[in-house]
Design an enzyme around this catalytic site. Structure first.
Site, mmCIF file in Angstrom:
data_model
loop_
_atom_site.group_PDB
_atom_site.id
_atom_site.type_symbol
_atom_site.label_atom_id
_atom_site.label_comp_id
_atom_site.label_asym_id
_atom_site.label_seq_id
_atom_site.Cartn_x
_atom_site.Cartn_y
_atom_site.Cartn_z
ATOM 1 N N LYS A 169 0.840 -1.221 0.000
ATOM 2 C CA LYS A 169 0.000 0.000 0.000
ATOM 3 C C LYS A 169 0.866 1.259 0.000
ATOM 4 O O LYS A 169 0.519 2.263 -0.636
ATOM 5 C CB LYS A 169 -0.941 -0.005 1.218
ATOM 6 C CG LYS A 169 -1.837 1.237 1.321
ATOM 7 C CD LYS A 169 -2.721 1.407 0.098
ATOM 8 C CE LYS A 169 -3.799 2.461 0.137
ATOM 9 N NZ LYS A 169 -3.645 3.713 0.782
ATOM 10 N N GLU A 176 0.447 6.649 -6.726
ATOM 11 C CA GLU A 176 -0.674 7.623 -6.741
ATOM 12 C C GLU A 176 -0.126 9.059 -6.848
ATOM 13 O O GLU A 176 -0.627 9.868 -7.634
ATOM 14 C CB GLU A 176 -1.475 7.416 -5.453
ATOM 15 C CG GLU A 176 -2.683 8.279 -5.227
ATOM 16 C CD GLU A 176 -3.337 7.901 -3.890
ATOM 17 O OE1 GLU A 176 -3.852 6.772 -3.757
ATOM 18 O OE2 GLU A 176 -3.316 8.727 -2.955
HETATM 19 N N1 LIG Z 1 -9.671 8.609 3.904
HETATM 20 C C1 LIG Z 1 -9.059 7.906 2.942
HETATM 21 O O1 LIG Z 1 -9.139 8.196 1.761
HETATM 22 C C2 LIG Z 1 -8.239 6.711 3.311
HETATM 23 C C3 LIG Z 1 -7.811 6.493 4.606
HETATM 24 N N2 LIG Z 1 -7.050 5.398 4.894
HETATM 25 C C4 LIG Z 1 -6.566 5.170 6.254
HETATM 26 O O2 LIG Z 1 -7.636 4.653 7.043
HETATM 27 C C5 LIG Z 1 -7.449 5.064 8.404
HETATM 28 C C6 LIG Z 1 -8.703 5.788 8.878
HETATM 29 O O3 LIG Z 1 -8.896 6.893 8.031
HETATM 30 P P1 LIG Z 1 -10.261 7.747 8.004
HETATM 31 O O4 LIG Z 1 -11.437 6.860 8.204
HETATM 32 O O5 LIG Z 1 -10.179 8.583 6.777
HETATM 33 O O6 LIG Z 1 -10.078 8.648 9.318
HETATM 34 P P2 LIG Z 1 -11.201 9.458 10.111
HETATM 35 O O7 LIG Z 1 -10.476 10.532 10.832
HETATM 36 O O8 LIG Z 1 -12.326 9.817 9.223
HETATM 37 O O9 LIG Z 1 -11.756 8.401 11.184
HETATM 38 C C7 LIG Z 1 -10.990 7.884 12.244
HETATM 39 C C8 LIG Z 1 -11.949 7.454 13.352
HETATM 40 O O10 LIG Z 1 -11.209 6.772 14.361
HETATM 41 C C9 LIG Z 1 -11.714 7.182 15.625
HETATM 42 N N3 LIG Z 1 -10.692 6.904 16.626
HETATM 43 C C10 LIG Z 1 -9.480 7.489 16.767
HETATM 44 N N4 LIG Z 1 -8.792 6.925 17.768
HETATM 45 C C11 LIG Z 1 -9.592 5.946 18.269
HETATM 46 C C12 LIG Z 1 -9.431 4.994 19.308
HETATM 47 N N5 LIG Z 1 -8.291 4.895 20.034
HETATM 48 N N6 LIG Z 1 -10.461 4.139 19.573
HETATM 49 C C13 LIG Z 1 -11.594 4.217 18.842
HETATM 50 N N7 LIG Z 1 -11.800 5.090 17.842
HETATM 51 C C14 LIG Z 1 -10.798 5.934 17.546
HETATM 52 C C15 LIG Z 1 -12.064 8.650 15.437
HETATM 53 O O11 LIG Z 1 -12.975 9.112 16.420
HETATM 54 C C16 LIG Z 1 -12.653 8.639 14.021
HETATM 55 O O12 LIG Z 1 -14.051 8.397 14.034
HETATM 56 C C17 LIG Z 1 -6.184 5.948 8.422
HETATM 57 O O13 LIG Z 1 -5.077 5.166 8.721
HETATM 58 C C18 LIG Z 1 -6.103 6.422 6.981
HETATM 59 O O14 LIG Z 1 -4.786 6.776 6.609
HETATM 60 C C19 LIG Z 1 -6.712 4.467 3.953
HETATM 61 C C20 LIG Z 1 -7.116 4.624 2.663
HETATM 62 C C21 LIG Z 1 -7.904 5.750 2.218
HETATM 63 O O1 LIG Z 2 -4.284 6.161 1.143
HETATM 64 C C1 LIG Z 2 -4.978 7.022 0.638
HETATM 65 C C2 LIG Z 2 -5.429 6.929 -0.784
HETATM 66 O O2 LIG Z 2 -4.903 5.804 -1.412
HETATM 67 C C3 LIG Z 2 -5.355 8.191 1.468
HETATM 68 O O3 LIG Z 2 -6.284 9.037 0.838
HETATM 69 C C4 LIG Z 2 -4.116 8.940 1.872
HETATM 70 O O4 LIG Z 2 -4.478 9.954 2.787
HETATM 71 C C5 LIG Z 2 -3.423 9.542 0.642
HETATM 72 O O5 LIG Z 2 -2.131 9.990 0.983
HETATM 73 P P1 LIG Z 2 -1.815 11.563 1.203
HETATM 74 O O6 LIG Z 2 -2.717 11.993 2.373
HETATM 75 O O7 LIG Z 2 -0.363 11.621 1.520
HETATM 76 O O8 LIG Z 2 -2.198 12.265 -0.080
#
Ligand SMILES: NC(=O)C1=CN([C@@H]2O[C@H](COP(=O)(O)OP(=O)(O)OC[C@H]3O[C@@H](n4cnc5c(N)ncnc54)[C@H](O)[C@@H]3O)[C@@H](O)[C@H]2O)C=CC1
Ligand SMILES: O=C(CO)[C@H](O)[C@H](O)COP(=O)(O)O
Length: 299
Positions: A169, A176
């Site tokens: 990833k 990307e």
């Molecule tokens: N948003 C995107 O496009 C993508 C995100 N990711 C990854 O997925 C993961 C989550 O990302 P998002 O959903 O976008 O983040 P987000 O910020 O929208 O959601 C994170 C959630 O985790 C909760 N949280 C934080 N600490 C916690 C704990 N100790 N116990 C329980 N809940 C907790 C928060 O309250 C929040 O609801 C990250 O590692 C991100 O890098 C991966 C691919 C794409």
């Molecule tokens: O993993 C992802 C998409 O594939 C997340 O959107 C990630 O946050 C993208 O990386 P950056 O925040 O550095 O642009």
């Protein structure tokens, strides 16, 4: 299967919803009580605390972590650790560094699957692409859940041992960055070049049969449709950068040249300079020094 989901933000909520839609039972916890209440409305069993969460899961726990990478993962694992044993499985679906994942796989009492997740919130309906590392038995055990969260059986695979999912990833994200930079440069030339072009129309045409068609290019088309060919008020500033930085660091340590990914990352960092790039300003002044070329100055 019963699945525990910790973290119900943009991505975790989709994991929970897709698992529910496929008929799995979901126990859901987040530190944000509103997020827990919302997923309960969608059919999940809400957990008011981590203690409540582990109690509802019983034996042979299958837990999906979808919290921000870094300290939040270690905090969640520290709380879970007393309740885990080697028949349990923990999936980390976030963007964790692969070396953190190999460390966690060694120290977590449960089987640990590092799961790179691609597709983002826009893939809620279609499903994600999942790149998974860790023990084969745990991957096989969770396959019905991966089938549900991914686009289907073709949307996930076991890459190899611990760390390999997040390694793949990480490189995906480097690619990307480079693709975004390539599309950005091409559209910048079209925008500033000889013809007065409708860039939405260009992107749509490319998306229909061209060699360079892709989902990112569809997102370019959407951006031009919504913002206009000149991108309107969208600022010259790109945030993020952690996964791209890791990709470049890893490439340096493996002595693999990745100039396109590095350039894309450097462009991001360059976009954040408060008063324009210092290096470009110095080049502007140096041309006066050696050639008496006029120095362009800001107001
Ligand atoms: N948003 C995107 O496009 C993508 C995100 N990711 C990854 O997925 C993961 C989550 O990302 P998002 O959903 O976008 O983040 P987000 O910020 O929208 O959601 C994170 C959630 O985790 C909760 N949280 C934080 N600490 C916690 C704990 N100790 N116990 C329980 N809940 C907790 C928060 O309250 C929040 O609801 C990250 O590692 C991100 O890098 C991966 C691919 C794409
Ligand atoms: O993993 C992802 C998409 O594939 C997340 O959107 C990630 O946050 C993208 O990386 P950056 O925040 O550095 O642009």
């Amino acid at each position: 299967m019963q699945l525990g989901v910790i973290g119900l933000g943009r991505m975790g909520r989709i994991v929970a919803d897709r698992a529910l839609d496929a008929g799995h039972e979901v126990v859901a916890f987040d530190v944000d009580a509103e997020a827990v209440a919302a997923v309960a409305d969608a059919g999940a069993d809400p957990a008011g605390s981590l203690a409540d969460f582990v109690e509802q899961l019983g034996t042979e726990k299958r837990i999906w972590l979808m919290v921000p990478a870094g300290d939040a993962i270690d905090a969640a694992l520290a709380d879970l650790e007393p309740h885990l044993d080697d028949e349990d499985v923990v999936v980390d679906g976030g963007n964790s560094h692969f070396e953190d994942s190999t460390r966690r796989a060694e120290t977590t009492p449960a089987a640990y699957l590092d799961c790179g997740t691609s597709g983002g919130p826009a893939s809620a309906e279609a499903g994600f692409s999942l790149m998974i590392g860790g023990p084969e038995w745990a991957y096989d055990e969770l396959t019905p859940v991966f089938d549900a969260v991914a686009t289907g059986p073709a949307g996930h695979a076991r890459m190899g041992p611990a760390g390999s999912g997040h390694y793949v990833k990480m490189v995906h994200n480097g690619v990307e960055y480079a693709l975004m930079e390539a599309y950005g440069e091409g559209f910048e030339l079209l925008s500033d070049g000889r013809y007065d072009l409708d860039l939405e129309s260009v992107a749509r045409t490319w998306n229909n049969g061209a060699v360079i068609r892709s989902w990112l290019l569809e997102l370019c088309e959407e951006a031009f449709a919504e913002e206009g060919s000149d991108l309107g008020t969208v600022a010259d500033r790109v945030e993020g950068g952690s996964t791209g930085t890791w990709t470049v660091q890893e490439a340096l340590s493996q002595e693999v040249p990745v100039p396109l990914i590095y350039t894309a990352l450097a462009e991001r960092f360059g976009s954040r300079a408060a008063n324009g790039r210092f290096a470009r300003r110095l080049a502007n002044r140096l041309r006066y020094g050696f050639g008496r070329h006029e120095v362009a100055r800001s107001e």
